[in-house]
Design a protein around this motif. Structure first.
Motif, mmCIF file in Angstrom:
data_model
loop_
_atom_site.group_PDB
_atom_site.id
_atom_site.type_symbol
_atom_site.label_atom_id
_atom_site.label_comp_id
_atom_site.label_asym_id
_atom_site.label_seq_id
_atom_site.Cartn_x
_atom_site.Cartn_y
_atom_site.Cartn_z
ATOM 1 N N ASP A 117 -8.446 18.851 49.336
ATOM 2 C CA ASP A 117 -7.481 19.936 49.107
ATOM 3 C C ASP A 117 -7.177 20.624 50.441
ATOM 4 O O ASP A 117 -8.086 20.912 51.221
ATOM 5 C CB ASP A 117 -8.121 20.919 48.133
ATOM 6 N N GLY A 118 -5.886 20.842 50.689
ATOM 7 C CA GLY A 118 -5.506 21.550 51.911
ATOM 8 C C GLY A 118 -5.393 20.632 53.112
ATOM 9 O O GLY A 118 -5.513 21.052 54.266
ATOM 10 N N THR A 120 -3.193 19.411 54.774
ATOM 11 C CA THR A 120 -2.235 19.711 55.861
ATOM 12 C C THR A 120 -2.910 20.611 56.904
ATOM 13 O O THR A 120 -2.424 20.768 58.008
ATOM 14 C CB THR A 120 -0.993 20.438 55.301
ATOM 15 N N ASN A 205 1.030 33.320 48.807
ATOM 16 C CA ASN A 205 1.969 32.943 49.864
ATOM 17 C C ASN A 205 3.236 33.773 49.676
ATOM 18 O O ASN A 205 4.122 33.430 48.886
ATOM 19 C CB ASN A 205 2.309 31.454 49.799
ATOM 20 N N PHE A 232 -4.378 34.769 53.336
ATOM 21 C CA PHE A 232 -3.917 33.516 52.725
ATOM 22 C C PHE A 232 -4.149 32.394 53.714
ATOM 23 O O PHE A 232 -3.507 32.326 54.756
ATOM 24 C CB PHE A 232 -2.431 33.594 52.324
ATOM 25 N N THR A 235 -5.429 26.872 51.914
ATOM 26 C CA THR A 235 -6.312 25.888 51.270
ATOM 27 C C THR A 235 -6.934 26.596 50.081
ATOM 28 O O THR A 235 -7.679 27.567 50.259
ATOM 29 C CB THR A 235 -7.426 25.423 52.229
ATOM 30 N N MET A 236 -6.623 26.099 48.866
ATOM 31 C CA MET A 236 -7.080 26.801 47.655
ATOM 32 C C MET A 236 -8.590 27.004 47.673
ATOM 33 O O MET A 236 -9.086 28.094 47.362
ATOM 34 C CB MET A 236 -6.670 26.016 46.399
ATOM 35 N N TYR A 252 -1.075 31.533 42.728
ATOM 36 C CA TYR A 252 0.049 30.697 43.106
ATOM 37 C C TYR A 252 1.037 30.743 41.937
ATOM 38 O O TYR A 252 0.952 29.945 41.009
ATOM 39 C CB TYR A 252 -0.341 29.261 43.463
ATOM 40 N N LYS A 262 2.728 25.375 41.907
ATOM 41 C CA LYS A 262 2.447 24.200 42.748
ATOM 42 C C LYS A 262 1.126 23.530 42.376
ATOM 43 O O LYS A 262 0.980 22.320 42.521
ATOM 44 C CB LYS A 262 2.406 24.633 44.214
ATOM 45 N N LEU A 263 0.148 24.286 41.941
ATOM 46 C CA LEU A 263 -1.218 23.772 41.808
ATOM 47 C C LEU A 263 -1.395 22.970 40.521
ATOM 48 O O LEU A 263 -0.790 23.274 39.491
ATOM 49 C CB LEU A 263 -2.223 24.922 41.906
ATOM 50 N N GLU A 268 -7.397 21.177 40.134
ATOM 51 C CA GLU A 268 -7.424 22.376 40.979
ATOM 52 C C GLU A 268 -7.655 23.621 40.121
ATOM 53 O O GLU A 268 -8.656 24.329 40.269
ATOM 54 C CB GLU A 268 -6.116 22.503 41.789
HETATM 55 P P1 P6P Z 1 1.693 26.642 50.244
HETATM 56 C C1 P6P Z 1 -2.748 22.934 49.742
HETATM 57 O O1 P6P Z 1 -1.657 22.102 50.084
HETATM 58 C C2 P6P Z 1 -2.486 23.489 48.348
HETATM 59 O O2 P6P Z 1 -2.403 22.450 47.425
HETATM 60 C C3 P6P Z 1 -3.582 24.473 47.968
HETATM 61 O O3 P6P Z 1 -4.817 24.133 48.497
HETATM 62 C C4 P6P Z 1 -3.065 25.779 48.530
HETATM 63 O O4 P6P Z 1 -3.530 26.913 47.821
HETATM 64 C C5 P6P Z 1 -1.551 25.623 48.359
HETATM 65 O O5 P6P Z 1 -1.280 24.215 48.344
HETATM 66 C C6 P6P Z 1 -0.798 26.238 49.511
HETATM 67 O O6 P6P Z 1 0.569 26.004 49.254
HETATM 68 O O7 P6P Z 1 3.003 26.300 49.581
HETATM 69 O O8 P6P Z 1 1.438 28.109 50.284
HETATM 70 O O9 P6P Z 1 1.471 25.966 51.577
#
Ligand code: P6P
Length: 320
Positions: A117-118, A120, A205, A232, A235-236, A252, A262-263, A268
């Motif tokens: 998770d996270g 990126t 976010n 913020f 990464t969840m 989210y 998104k989640l 998650e």
């Molecule tokens: P945004 C990471 O890509 C994730 O899936 C979660 O871990 C995190 O909380 C969320 O997306 C962040 O999303 O759109 O704020 O970058």
């Protein structure tokens, strides 16, 4: 009360001993997750160097293509959990479809996970994690994953941060373990975790604010005008871990672009909701309904989520 410093394997066995009818399957399942997480943690530590090695070697010394870390993490979990023989079915954020391991035909459990998770955040060296959720097998089809969040028998996460931590619950309390790099053991560092009743931190976010519904906008405006601070990480796992320790709210919400947020619910939101409730907190969707009461219809279904301290979630529920 287990003592600080107890290693994870002994903790898992001590928990098993509380159930005379236990067969040890869940213990093997959990220790297989521990093994997977240790392998992933060791490779996450090297991630920053992969590019350097990658430039020097398009393949590693085994001649294998250097894999992306999330793909590698998924492969480790699939391989180790399949070999454990405890899992009849595996659902992963990285896999379109559920897989049924050859060695899992007699497995009592099914598992859904987000292997990394996270991801990126890897290239900027920010904490990332693994999230998992375990159910009992029933019909032996994909439908077993559509039984609702209250049927999870275990949930947990690993966070690869300044140290590696493993936090999980089987419904008998929430406990956190920190990896001791010298011994390679996860040692009990956060026994019987309880989320603070309230915390002055909100974790959203905010760039998505224009697309939120009026209730969510009013909620955020109330938090900001009440002296809350914003954190913020993106990464969840890291945002939820901080919320468990410091209190406050992680959310989210849905927005105009993403009607269901998104989640993903299975690997998650459900596990993190079970974890937060186990610590004494609350987890609701955008309408204020309890997340764990939701019965999903798709493996990769998304859901809006607001989770954290009782006071901050009750504040959200009170917004009309
Ligand atoms: P945004 C990471 O890509 C994730 O899936 C979660 O871990 C995190 O909380 C969320 O997306 C962040 O999303 O759109 O704020 O970058």
């Amino acid at each position: 009360m287990p003592e600080i410093g107890m290693d994870l394997n002994r903790f898992i066995l001590e928990e098993e001993r509380k159930f005379p009818s236990a067969t040890g399957s869940l213990s093997i399942a959990l220790t297989s997750l521990e093994t997977s997480v240790k392998i992933i943690a060791s490779h996450v530590r090297m991630a920053g160097l992969a590019e350097i090695f990658g430039k020097a070697q398009k393949t590693n010394i085994q001649g294998e293509e250097v894999q992306k870390l999330d793909e590698f993490s998924n492969n480790v979990l699939v391989r180790v959990l399949s070999d454990s023989g405890q899992f009849y079915a595996i659902a992963s954020e990285e896999l379109d479809d559920v897989i049924y391991p050859e060695k899992g035909k007699d497995g009592k459990y099914i598992i859904a996970f987000d292997p990394l998770d996270g991801s990126t955040n890897i290239e900027v060296n920010i904490s990332i994690g693994t999230i998992f959720s375990i159910y009992k097998r029933s019909k032996g089809t994909d439908a077993d994953f559509m039984c609702g969040g209250t049927n999870q028998i275990a949930a947990g996460y690993a966070m690869y941060g300044s140290s590696s931590v493993f936090v999980y619950t089987t419904g008998m309390g929430l406990n956190g373990f920190t990896l001791d790099p010298s011994s390679g053991l996860f040692l009990l560092s956060h026994p019987s975790m309880r989320i603070p009743e309230s915390g002055k931190i909100y974790s959203f976010n905010e760039s998505n604010y224009p697309g939120w519904d009026d209730k969510t906008k009013k909620y955020l405006d109330t938090l900001k005008s009440s002296g809350y601070t914003q954190r913020f990480i993106g990464t969840m796992v890291a945002d939820v871990h901080r919320t468990l320790l410091k209190g406050g709210v992680f959310a989210y919400p849905s927005d105009k672009k993403s009607k269901n947020g998104k989640l993903r619910i299975l690997y998650e939101v459900f596990p993190m909701s079970m974890i937060v409730e186990e610590s004494g907190g609350l987890a609701v969707d955008g309408k204020g309904d309890r997340i764990l009461d939701i019965v999903p219809t798709e493996i990769h279904q998304r859901v809006p989520v607001f989770l954290g301290s009782r006071a901050e979630i009750e504040m959200f529920l009170s917004i009309q």
